[in-house]
Design a protein around this motif. Structure first.
Motif, PDB file in Angstrom:
ATOM      1  N   LEU B 257       1.006  13.249   8.426  1.00  0.00           N
ATOM      2  CA  LEU B 257       0.866  12.702   9.774  1.00  0.00           C
ATOM      3  C   LEU B 257       0.484  11.234   9.706  1.00  0.00           C
ATOM      4  O   LEU B 257       1.030  10.385  10.396  1.00  0.00           O
ATOM      5  N   ARG B 258      -0.468  10.948   8.805  1.00  0.00           N
ATOM      6  CA  ARG B 258      -0.944   9.579   8.685  1.00  0.00           C
ATOM      7  C   ARG B 258       0.177   8.674   8.184  1.00  0.00           C
ATOM      8  O   ARG B 258       0.361   7.567   8.652  1.00  0.00           O
ATOM      9  N   GLU B 259       0.943   9.191   7.224  1.00  0.00           N
ATOM     10  CA  GLU B 259       2.047   8.384   6.699  1.00  0.00           C
ATOM     11  C   GLU B 259       3.065   8.082   7.786  1.00  0.00           C
ATOM     12  O   GLU B 259       3.554   6.971   7.908  1.00  0.00           O
ATOM     13  N   GLU B 260       3.342   9.121   8.566  1.00  0.00           N
ATOM     14  CA  GLU B 260       4.299   8.953   9.658  1.00  0.00           C
ATOM     15  C   GLU B 260       3.853   7.833  10.581  1.00  0.00           C
ATOM     16  O   GLU B 260       4.621   6.964  10.976  1.00  0.00           O
ATOM     17  N   LEU B 261       2.557   7.845  10.886  1.00  0.00           N
ATOM     18  CA  LEU B 261       1.997   6.816  11.755  1.00  0.00           C
ATOM     19  C   LEU B 261       2.104   5.444  11.110  1.00  0.00           C
ATOM     20  O   LEU B 261       2.500   4.471  11.740  1.00  0.00           O
ATOM     21  N   LEU B 262       1.752   5.396   9.841  1.00  0.00           N
ATOM     22  CA  LEU B 262       1.722   4.107   9.154  1.00  0.00           C
ATOM     23  C   LEU B 262       3.101   3.458   9.088  1.00  0.00           C
ATOM     24  O   LEU B 262       3.230   2.247   9.076  1.00  0.00           O
ATOM     25  N   LEU B 277      -2.150   3.338   0.477  1.00  0.00           N
ATOM     26  CA  LEU B 277      -1.225   4.351   0.978  1.00  0.00           C
ATOM     27  C   LEU B 277       0.108   3.712   1.352  1.00  0.00           C
ATOM     28  O   LEU B 277       1.181   4.212   1.027  1.00  0.00           O
ATOM     29  N   ILE B 278       0.019   2.558   2.025  1.00  0.00           N
ATOM     30  CA  ILE B 278       1.242   1.854   2.415  1.00  0.00           C
ATOM     31  C   ILE B 278       2.047   1.482   1.180  1.00  0.00           C
ATOM     32  O   ILE B 278       3.252   1.666   1.120  1.00  0.00           O
ATOM     33  N   GLN B 279       1.316   0.977   0.209  1.00  0.00           N
ATOM     34  CA  GLN B 279       1.979   0.607  -1.036  1.00  0.00           C
ATOM     35  C   GLN B 279       2.776   1.804  -1.557  1.00  0.00           C
ATOM     36  O   GLN B 279       3.927   1.684  -1.949  1.00  0.00           O
ATOM     37  N   GLU B 280       2.132   2.968  -1.529  1.00  0.00           N
ATOM     38  CA  GLU B 280       2.790   4.177  -2.003  1.00  0.00           C
ATOM     39  C   GLU B 280       4.054   4.466  -1.196  1.00  0.00           C
ATOM     40  O   GLU B 280       5.090   4.788  -1.747  1.00  0.00           O
ATOM     41  N   ILE B 281       3.910   4.344   0.113  1.00  0.00           N
ATOM     42  CA  ILE B 281       5.069   4.623   0.965  1.00  0.00           C
ATOM     43  C   ILE B 281       6.190   3.651   0.638  1.00  0.00           C
ATOM     44  O   ILE B 281       7.356   4.038   0.529  1.00  0.00           O
ATOM     45  N   VAL B 282       5.815   2.390   0.464  1.00  0.00           N
ATOM     46  CA  VAL B 282       6.826   1.388   0.153  1.00  0.00           C
ATOM     47  C   VAL B 282       7.548   1.749  -1.135  1.00  0.00           C
ATOM     48  O   VAL B 282       8.770   1.725  -1.214  1.00  0.00           O
ATOM     49  N   PHE B 283       6.768   2.142  -2.143  1.00  0.00           N
ATOM     50  CA  PHE B 283       7.391   2.516  -3.411  1.00  0.00           C
ATOM     51  C   PHE B 283       8.362   3.665  -3.215  1.00  0.00           C
ATOM     52  O   PHE B 283       9.457   3.686  -3.755  1.00  0.00           O
ATOM     53  N   ARG B 284       7.925   4.631  -2.402  1.00  0.00           N
ATOM     54  CA  ARG B 284       8.768   5.795  -2.220  1.00  0.00           C
ATOM     55  C   ARG B 284      10.061   5.443  -1.479  1.00  0.00           C
ATOM     56  O   ARG B 284      11.144   5.881  -1.828  1.00  0.00           O
ATOM     57  N   MET B 285       9.901   4.621  -0.441  1.00  0.00           N
ATOM     58  CA  MET B 285      11.091   4.181   0.300  1.00  0.00           C
ATOM     59  C   MET B 285      12.045   3.461  -0.640  1.00  0.00           C
ATOM     60  O   MET B 285      13.255   3.687  -0.626  1.00  0.00           O
ATOM     61  N   ALA B 286      11.463   2.587  -1.458  1.00  0.00           N
ATOM     62  CA  ALA B 286      12.297   1.797  -2.359  1.00  0.00           C
ATOM     63  C   ALA B 286      13.023   2.716  -3.334  1.00  0.00           C
ATOM     64  O   ALA B 286      14.191   2.516  -3.640  1.00  0.00           O
ATOM     65  N   LYS B 287      12.317   3.740  -3.776  1.00  0.00           N
ATOM     66  CA  LYS B 287      12.917   4.663  -4.736  1.00  0.00           C
ATOM     67  C   LYS B 287      14.117   5.374  -4.103  1.00  0.00           C
ATOM     68  O   LYS B 287      15.161   5.520  -4.714  1.00  0.00           O
ATOM     69  N   LYS B 288      13.901   5.767  -2.853  1.00  0.00           N
ATOM     70  CA  LYS B 288      14.971   6.454  -2.158  1.00  0.00           C
ATOM     71  C   LYS B 288      16.196   5.550  -2.057  1.00  0.00           C
ATOM     72  O   LYS B 288      17.312   5.956  -2.366  1.00  0.00           O
ATOM     73  N   SER B 359      10.180  -3.526  -5.849  1.00  0.00           N
ATOM     74  CA  SER B 359      10.261  -2.107  -6.223  1.00  0.00           C
ATOM     75  C   SER B 359      11.715  -1.689  -6.377  1.00  0.00           C
ATOM     76  O   SER B 359      12.024  -0.671  -6.948  1.00  0.00           O
ATOM     77  N   LEU B 360      12.592  -2.487  -5.844  1.00  0.00           N
ATOM     78  CA  LEU B 360      14.022  -2.161  -5.892  1.00  0.00           C
ATOM     79  C   LEU B 360      14.696  -2.720  -7.143  1.00  0.00           C
ATOM     80  O   LEU B 360      15.897  -2.874  -7.178  1.00  0.00           O
ATOM     81  N   GLU B 361      13.881  -3.033  -8.125  1.00  0.00           N
ATOM     82  CA  GLU B 361      14.388  -3.719  -9.303  1.00  0.00           C
ATOM     83  C   GLU B 361      15.660  -3.076  -9.869  1.00  0.00           C
ATOM     84  O   GLU B 361      16.577  -3.767 -10.278  1.00  0.00           O
ATOM     85  N   GLU B 362      15.670  -1.767  -9.839  1.00  0.00           N
ATOM     86  CA  GLU B 362      16.782  -1.052 -10.454  1.00  0.00           C
ATOM     87  C   GLU B 362      18.119  -1.431  -9.830  1.00  0.00           C
ATOM     88  O   GLU B 362      19.116  -1.584 -10.517  1.00  0.00           O
ATOM     89  N   VAL B 363      18.121  -1.552  -8.502  1.00  0.00           N
ATOM     90  CA  VAL B 363      19.382  -1.912  -7.851  1.00  0.00           C
ATOM     91  C   VAL B 363      19.486  -3.400  -7.544  1.00  0.00           C
ATOM     92  O   VAL B 363      20.561  -3.906  -7.292  1.00  0.00           O
ATOM     93  N   MET B 364      18.356  -4.077  -7.521  1.00  0.00           N
ATOM     94  CA  MET B 364      18.423  -5.516  -7.256  1.00  0.00           C
ATOM     95  C   MET B 364      17.634  -6.265  -8.333  1.00  0.00           C
ATOM     96  O   MET B 364      16.499  -6.662  -8.120  1.00  0.00           O
TER      97      MET B 364
END
Lengths: 315, 505
Positions: B257-262, B277-288, B359-364
């Motif tokens: 819930l908190r992540e969704e809000l953030l 937490l944001i950092q984590e979300i960013v990493f995850r988004m980037a991974k996706k 975080s997108l190093e792999e593709v960029m």
């Protein structure tokens, strides 16, 4: 013919049989084989290089006395090399030969339509199983007695290849455009896939497999592995060298020594007739266990401590 | 038991383990095969069917330990439960025990020892959870040893019989009846504990206790006392049980819930404690994003001929070679220049955008970044040498002083790398375009616009505020391929996603 059903009746029995074939493993690994056999699902094995991923497939094939069919993956591997290919040469040759009989076939045919109709009956022969060159995957499917299929280093193949595998892995069948779907023989193959994790395997593939992670073995297990593989080595030396390797794995190295290196080292030490570990001996043979000059240099300075630790640990 | 497995899978999903329906079915088949009897065996089997990455295996390990500690006791026959209890104790050294046996047992042991009575102490581990309630014999009124009347209420019977298995089953049923898995926040624990007790038949037992305590009959009174003591222990156990279930069901959904809000909140409003937490979300988004786009490869239409493949694929055409195959495969990767305003108001946004890009190093792999407030400098090398976090901290520290001067920064940028910009370069500018009424130098923007593949301007201010006061958004915007508002992770994800799409397409 080995009595597979009996061998696979319990996890413990599988473990013991693997052990009888010199593959010493944790119950986790035996459970994987047990489930793979009973659920008829492929196993995806991951783990650092040299922990016995490929070896497991080989041993299972020995144990069950089934043929091992191995497909080594590499970049650019495609359908034609993995699943099937038409025997173009044979097709061409037959066309040449049959050219002469063409007149006979067409003899008496009235008009174009009738000729074509006759040729139709004829032409399908060229795309029948007679002219099909089965590659490893198809071979494994069609194997009468059921085979062990090892798809090695799947992470080296392209993403597209993973998608090609999906049909085989989930339904044990292959679709060939010209012929139709070929299903596995009565006994489907037991499939092992290995990956060194150089890239992430797609979810679709993972979903269809059991996932087994083989880590480096712990002290006791590694002792037993060395004992099984290099039985001639004196117990004292074996304890010391395994302790040394275990210690080495806690260091920050470019490539950690794996089981295969431990075994190589054990053989080396045996060859050198050593009875216990000392720093000089280790220094001389370090290149057997460490594969980067950088690592060797790093370890060199701490060698004396490491060796004495290893000697102490076993006392 | 099916219900248990489904619940377990639900709990796993809560812990971020992705499990498909097909895998759920596999799990059922595996359980059919191995049964619930051998806990270790069950765990190893499920650990191969359900979690498919190392991270997931870790989460699985944790969940399994928590989940099946409780449900083990509610399953199978009493002997089984005993065996399990013992095993658990050995494995965990008694810590972390739940509504099962351990906690209560050890508690009782000490209690019994202290009181010095010790007449019915639990007899150590082999008997496990079954003696749980036995040890508590502390009477307020010494009635002496002797007969006690049999309990009459359902719950009372169970408590007096010390049947841990039955109790746990009753507890699980109670939990199910009150929908314990709906528990959301920490403060609801008391509420759910009470509800479960009620569902287990507390009221009836309470009546019995008060009835017995007033009874003139000594065995009845004795029963009353014992029931009361045992009721307290039971309450304790139910609370433990709720606690465990809370961890399992609610904790992660709270996090989600908190992540969704953030994701939606304005980045400048994010509190400092949530940065991680944001950092984590960013990493995850980037991974996706990177897994989505790293696959795109296109085969060159020139270069070295792949002779074997060409021959093979042309054999079907009687050996006439007209379908050519090439060796090289080209991976398409964008070249990105990121220019970030790092002055006070925009710094937070710059932080997350840079995190995202790197975080997108792999593709960029070819991101070059520039930071400015009054003067502009390249910070690419900082990112090469340090971790992303350190590099960002250093960038912000070194360049964030001074009042913003877009004109000067553009001049600097032109001087630094105009020659490196070609038609494959994407330039991303992050800033509010508030130039402190300085010279805009929009002509440099035009040059960038002409030379590059695309120029994106990301403005953290909301659209309404653009062009007000000292904002030069209108002048700069004219020379951008795209101008967008960007002040939340959601925006950021969409923009970077589009960037990858555009470059790859």
């Amino acid at each position: 013919m080995a009595d597979i059903e009996k061998m696979a009746e319990s996890v413990e029995s599988i473990r013991l049989h693997l052990e009888a074939h010199n593959y010493i493993c944790s119950t986790q690994i035996a459970t994987a084989v047990y489930l793979a056999y009973h659920l008829q699902k492929p196993i995806l094995i991951e783990g650092p290089p040299g922990v016995g991923k490929t070896e497991l497939a080989k041993t299972v094939s020995e144990m069950f006395e089934r043929d091992l069919i191995r497909l080594q993956c590499y970049e650019g591997l495609d359908e034609a090399k993995a699943i099937y290919e038409w025997k173009y040469g044979k097709q061409l040759l037959y066309t040449q030969v049959l050219k002469e009989t063409l007149d006979d076939v067409l003899q008496g045919a009235k008009g174009f339509t009738e000729s074509v109709a006759r040729l139709h009956d004829f032409g399908d022969i060229f795309f029948s199983e007679e002219f099909l060159e089965p590659r490893p995957l198809l071979q494994a499917l069609k194997h009468e007695e059921g085979a062990i299929l090892l798809i090695d280093e799947i992470d080296k193949a392209d993403h597209e290849f993973e998608s090609l595998l999906l049909e085989i892995l989930s339904d044990f069948q292959v679709s060939i455009a010209e012929i139709g779907t070929i299903k596995a023989s009565a006994i489907p193959p037991i499939v092992f896939l290995t990956s060194n994790n150089t890239r992430e395997i797609s979810d679709a593939l993972k979903r269809r497999c059991l996932h087994l992670y083989i880590p480096f073995p712990d002290l006791e297990l590694e002792q037993r592995i060395v004992e099984a593989r290099v039985p001639e080595i004196p117990p004292e030396l074996r304890r010391q060298m395994v302790a040394f390797i275990q210690e080495l794995r806690t260091l920050d190295l470019k490539k950690l020594p794996a089981i295969s290196e431990t075994i190589d080292w054990a053989r080396t030490l045996l060859l050198l007739n050593s009875t216990s570990l000392d720093a000089d001996m280790v220094r001389d043979t370090l290149n057997v266990i460490l594969k980067f000059q950088e690592d060797i240099e790093n370890v060199d300075s701490e060698l004396t401590t490491l060796t004495s630790n290893a000697r102490k640990a076993t006392r | 038991m099916d219900q248990t497995l489904t619940e377990f899978i639900h709990a796993l999903r809560n812990a971020d383990v992705r499990i498909s329906t097909a895998e759920t079915l596999d799990a059922f088949r595996a359980v059919d095969l191995v049964g619930y009897r051998d806990r270790e065996h069950l765990k190893q089997s499920l650990s191969m069917v359900l979690p498919k990455t190392e991270d997931e295996k870790e989460a699985f390990e944790h969940c399994f330990e928590q989940f099946f500690k409780i449900n083990d006791l509610s399953s199978g026959n009493p002997n089984d439960a005993d065996g399990e209890g013992e095993q658990d104790d050995n494995a965990d050294g008694g810590e972390n025990e739940g509504g099962g046996g351990g906690d209560a047992e050890s508690g009782n042991n000490t209690e019994a020892a202290e009181s010095g009575k010790g007449k019915k102490k639990s007899k150590g581990k082999p008997k496990g959870g079954r003696d749980v309630i036995e040890g508590v014999e502390e009477e307020e009124e010494d009635l002496g040893p002797g007969e006690t009347s049999p309990a009459k209420s359902e719950l009372g019977k169970m408590v007096m019989a010390n049947s841990m298995v039955e109790l746990t089953v009753a507890m699980a049923e109670g939990a199910r009846a009150v929908n314990l898995e709906d528990i959301q926040v920490f403060t609801q624990k008391g509420l759910y504990t009470r509800r479960i007790m009620d569902a287990m038949g507390l009221e009836e037992m309470n009546r019995e206790i008060s009835g017995n305590r007033r009874s003139p009959n000594v065995p009845d009174r004795r029963l009353g006392q014992q029931l009361k003591a045992r009721r307290e222990i039971l309450r304790e156990q139910v609370r433990d049980y709720v606690e465990k279930q809370f961890l399992l069901f609610a904790d992660s959904s709270g996090k989600r819930l908190r992540e969704e809000l953030l994701r939606k909140v304005k980045l400048s409003n994010v509190e400092h404690r949530n940065f991680r937490l944001i950092q984590e979300i960013v990493f995850r988004m980037a991974k996706k994003l990177s897994t989505m786009y790293s696959r795109r490869k296109k085969v060159f239409k020139k270069g070295q001929l792949n002779i074997p493949r060409t021959l093979r694929s042309n054999m079907a055409y009687d050996g006439a070679i007209f379908d050519l195959k090439w060796k090289s495969v080209k991976v398409d990767r964008p070249k990105v220049f990121a220019i970030c305003d790092v002055s006070g108001s925009v710094a937070t946004y710059a932080r997350f955008m840079l995190t995202f890009l790197y975080s997108l190093e792999e593709v960029m792999p070819r991101v070059r970044s520039f930071a400015f407030s009054s003067d502009l400098a390249e910070v690419t090398s900082l990112f090469e040498r340090n971790t992303i976090e350190d590099a960002i901290a250093k960038t912000l520290h070194d360049y964030s002083g001074g009042s913003t001067d877009y004109g000067q920064s553009l001049v600097d940028f032109k001087r630094l790398c105009l020659d490196d910009i070609d038609n494959r370069t994407t330039i991303i500018i992050l800033g509010d375009a508030r130039n402190n009424f300085g010279e805009a130098r929009a002509e440099i923007m035009k040059e960038l616009y002409d030379r590059s593949r695309s120029v994106l301007w990301l403005n953290p201010e909301s659209k309404a505020a653009w062009n007000s006061g000292d904002s030069e958004m209108r002048k700069y915007g004219a020379y951008c391929h795209q101008v967008s508002e960007c002040n939340s992770l959601q925006h950021l994800e969409r923009i970077v996603g589009n960037l990858l799409k555009a470059v790859h397409g």
